[in-house]
Write a protein that holds these residues in place. Structure first.
Motif, PDB file in Angstrom:
ATOM      1  N   ILE A 160       1.029  -1.208  -0.036  1.00  0.00           N
ATOM      2  CA  ILE A 160      -0.109  -0.059  -0.230  1.00  0.00           C
ATOM      3  C   ILE A 160       0.752   1.225   0.064  1.00  0.00           C
ATOM      4  N   LEU A 161       0.433   2.303  -0.370  1.00  0.00           N
ATOM      5  CA  LEU A 161       0.929   3.666  -0.368  1.00  0.00           C
ATOM      6  C   LEU A 161       0.231   4.241   1.116  1.00  0.00           C
ATOM      7  N   VAL A 162       0.958   4.742   1.924  1.00  0.00           N
ATOM      8  CA  VAL A 162       0.636   5.461   2.924  1.00  0.00           C
ATOM      9  C   VAL A 162       0.622   6.869   2.696  1.00  0.00           C
ATOM     10  N   CYS A 163      -0.288   7.652   2.888  1.00  0.00           N
ATOM     11  CA  CYS A 163      -0.285   9.067   2.612  1.00  0.00           C
ATOM     12  C   CYS A 163      -0.751   9.752   3.857  1.00  0.00           C
ATOM     13  N   THR A 164       0.344  10.807   4.354  1.00  0.00           N
ATOM     14  CA  THR A 164      -0.039  11.550   5.678  1.00  0.00           C
ATOM     15  C   THR A 164       0.089  12.984   5.470  1.00  0.00           C
ATOM     16  N   VAL A 165      -1.123  13.378   5.656  1.00  0.00           N
ATOM     17  CA  VAL A 165      -1.451  14.875   5.586  1.00  0.00           C
ATOM     18  C   VAL A 165      -1.717  15.559   6.695  1.00  0.00           C
ATOM     19  N   GLY A 166      -0.941  16.097   7.485  1.00  0.00           N
ATOM     20  CA  GLY A 166      -1.160  16.789   8.723  1.00  0.00           C
ATOM     21  C   GLY A 166      -1.441  15.413   9.694  1.00  0.00           C
ATOM     22  N   LYS A 167      -2.554  15.394  10.444  1.00  0.00           N
ATOM     23  CA  LYS A 167      -3.003  14.196  11.133  1.00  0.00           C
ATOM     24  C   LYS A 167      -3.788  13.189  10.627  1.00  0.00           C
ATOM     25  N   THR A 168      -4.076  13.554   9.257  1.00  0.00           N
ATOM     26  CA  THR A 168      -4.904  12.503   8.462  1.00  0.00           C
ATOM     27  C   THR A 168      -4.094  11.395   7.832  1.00  0.00           C
ATOM     28  N   VAL A 169      -4.510  10.108   7.743  1.00  0.00           N
ATOM     29  CA  VAL A 169      -3.734   9.356   7.155  1.00  0.00           C
ATOM     30  C   VAL A 169      -4.612   8.474   6.204  1.00  0.00           C
ATOM     31  N   LEU A 170      -4.076   8.425   4.981  1.00  0.00           N
ATOM     32  CA  LEU A 170      -4.889   7.595   3.870  1.00  0.00           C
ATOM     33  C   LEU A 170      -3.975   6.620   3.237  1.00  0.00           C
ATOM     34  N   HIS A 171      -4.705   5.438   2.927  1.00  0.00           N
ATOM     35  CA  HIS A 171      -4.110   4.294   2.190  1.00  0.00           C
ATOM     36  C   HIS A 171      -4.637   4.293   0.944  1.00  0.00           C
ATOM     37  N   TYR A 172      -3.497   3.857  -0.133  1.00  0.00           N
ATOM     38  CA  TYR A 172      -3.904   3.582  -1.332  1.00  0.00           C
ATOM     39  C   TYR A 172      -3.370   2.230  -1.783  1.00  0.00           C
ATOM     40  N   ASP A 173      -4.167   1.489  -2.623  1.00  0.00           N
ATOM     41  CA  ASP A 173      -3.336   0.276  -3.282  1.00  0.00           C
ATOM     42  C   ASP A 173      -1.943   0.847  -4.001  1.00  0.00           C
ATOM     43  N   TYR A 174      -1.044   0.010  -3.827  1.00  0.00           N
ATOM     44  CA  TYR A 174      -0.007   0.636  -4.315  1.00  0.00           C
ATOM     45  C   TYR A 174       0.099   0.488  -5.985  1.00  0.00           C
ATOM     46  N   ARG A 175      -0.442  -0.376  -6.422  1.00  0.00           N
ATOM     47  CA  ARG A 175      -0.266  -0.657  -7.699  1.00  0.00           C
ATOM     48  C   ARG A 175      -0.766   0.546  -8.409  1.00  0.00           C
ATOM     49  N   CYS A 176      -1.483   1.494  -7.923  1.00  0.00           N
ATOM     50  CA  CYS A 176      -1.989   2.859  -8.542  1.00  0.00           C
ATOM     51  C   CYS A 176      -1.191   3.402  -9.376  1.00  0.00           C
ATOM     52  N   ILE A 177       0.258   3.389  -8.873  1.00  0.00           N
ATOM     53  CA  ILE A 177       1.046   4.178  -9.425  1.00  0.00           C
ATOM     54  C   ILE A 177       1.461   3.842 -11.054  1.00  0.00           C
ATOM     55  N   ALA A 178       1.552   2.362 -11.058  1.00  0.00           N
ATOM     56  CA  ALA A 178       1.944   1.720 -12.410  1.00  0.00           C
ATOM     57  C   ALA A 178       0.494   1.767 -13.147  1.00  0.00           C
ATOM     58  N   ASP A 179      -0.873   1.680 -12.505  1.00  0.00           N
ATOM     59  CA  ASP A 179      -1.936   1.655 -13.237  1.00  0.00           C
ATOM     60  C   ASP A 179      -2.102   3.001 -13.760  1.00  0.00           C
ATOM     61  N   LEU A 180      -1.937   4.085 -13.074  1.00  0.00           N
ATOM     62  CA  LEU A 180      -2.318   5.425 -13.002  1.00  0.00           C
ATOM     63  C   LEU A 180      -1.203   5.931 -14.613  1.00  0.00           C
ATOM     64  N   HIS A 181      -0.230   5.458 -14.378  1.00  0.00           N
ATOM     65  CA  HIS A 181       1.169   5.951 -15.489  1.00  0.00           C
ATOM     66  C   HIS A 181       0.581   5.097 -16.749  1.00  0.00           C
ATOM     67  N   ALA A 182      -0.026   3.964 -16.523  1.00  0.00           N
ATOM     68  CA  ALA A 182      -0.139   3.017 -17.978  1.00  0.00           C
ATOM     69  C   ALA A 182      -1.686   3.891 -18.568  1.00  0.00           C
ATOM     70  N   MET A 183      -2.609   4.274 -17.787  1.00  0.00           N
ATOM     71  CA  MET A 183      -3.656   5.118 -18.286  1.00  0.00           C
ATOM     72  C   MET A 183      -3.387   6.253 -18.808  1.00  0.00           C
ATOM     73  N   LEU A 184      -2.415   7.071 -18.381  1.00  0.00           N
ATOM     74  CA  LEU A 184      -1.940   8.471 -18.825  1.00  0.00           C
ATOM     75  C   LEU A 184      -1.423   7.888 -20.177  1.00  0.00           C
ATOM     76  N   VAL A 185      -0.358   6.858 -20.216  1.00  0.00           N
ATOM     77  CA  VAL A 185       0.226   6.578 -21.551  1.00  0.00           C
ATOM     78  C   VAL A 185      -0.914   6.400 -22.704  1.00  0.00           C
ATOM     79  N   GLN A 186      -1.857   5.712 -22.259  1.00  0.00           N
ATOM     80  CA  GLN A 186      -3.183   5.266 -23.124  1.00  0.00           C
ATOM     81  C   GLN A 186      -3.730   6.688 -23.386  1.00  0.00           C
ATOM     82  N   HIS A 187      -4.071   7.455 -22.460  1.00  0.00           N
ATOM     83  CA  HIS A 187      -4.764   8.618 -22.602  1.00  0.00           C
ATOM     84  C   HIS A 187      -3.974   9.709 -23.620  1.00  0.00           C
TER      85      HIS A 187
END
Length: 136
Positions: free
Chosen positions: A35-62
């Motif tokens: 996962i990706l742990v994203c800390t913004v002030g006191k707020t902690v969010l989690h994202y599926d780590y594969r979103c990096i590669a998936d978002l990049h692939a989508m942008l390439v296609q876009h």
């Protein structure tokens, strides 16, 4: 000992696209999943780590600039934006990349600067309505 970027000890230090807020991200493991742990002030969010590669692939296609369209989980995402893609049933995981109920949104705010940091994308830094595209 190398201080690899993107670890809890040495997180990526990022700024939101308008450059108005600072936050940190790093790779971690939770329940056997990367996962990706994203800390913004006191707020902690989690994202599926594969979103990096998936978002990049989508942008390439876009192949062009795409509006970020950041929105909280409870608010609708504007069609055709990075935010809408990050929660769409049409993306590679079939839904939200955000993993913490109530904090699954803001994909279009916190992911683009990471892709920029990694050299995978260009991101605009206007006060609002920023866009991103694959790094050319």
């Amino acid at each position: 000992m190398s201080m690899e970027k993107g670890t809890k000890e040495n997180p990526w230090e990022l700024k939101t696209p308008p450059q108005s807020s600072e936050y940190e991200m790093y790779r971690a493991e939770k329940d056997g999943k990367d996962i990706l742990v994203c800390t913004v002030g006191k707020t902690v969010l989690h994202y599926d780590y594969r979103c990096i590669a998936d978002l990049h692939a989508m942008l390439v296609q876009h192949g062009d600039w795409m509006e970020l369209g950041s929105a909280d989980e409870g608010k609708p995402a504007k069609e055709g934006t990075v935010e809408a893609w990050g929660r769409s049933s049409e993306n590679p995981i079939g839904g939200w990349y955000g993993l913490k109920k109530g904090f699954r949104g803001r994909f279009g705010m916190y992911l683009p600067p990471l892709l920029e940091e990694l050299g995978l994308a260009e991101v605009e830094h206007n006060p609002r309505n920023n866009r991103m595209r694959v790094q050319l």
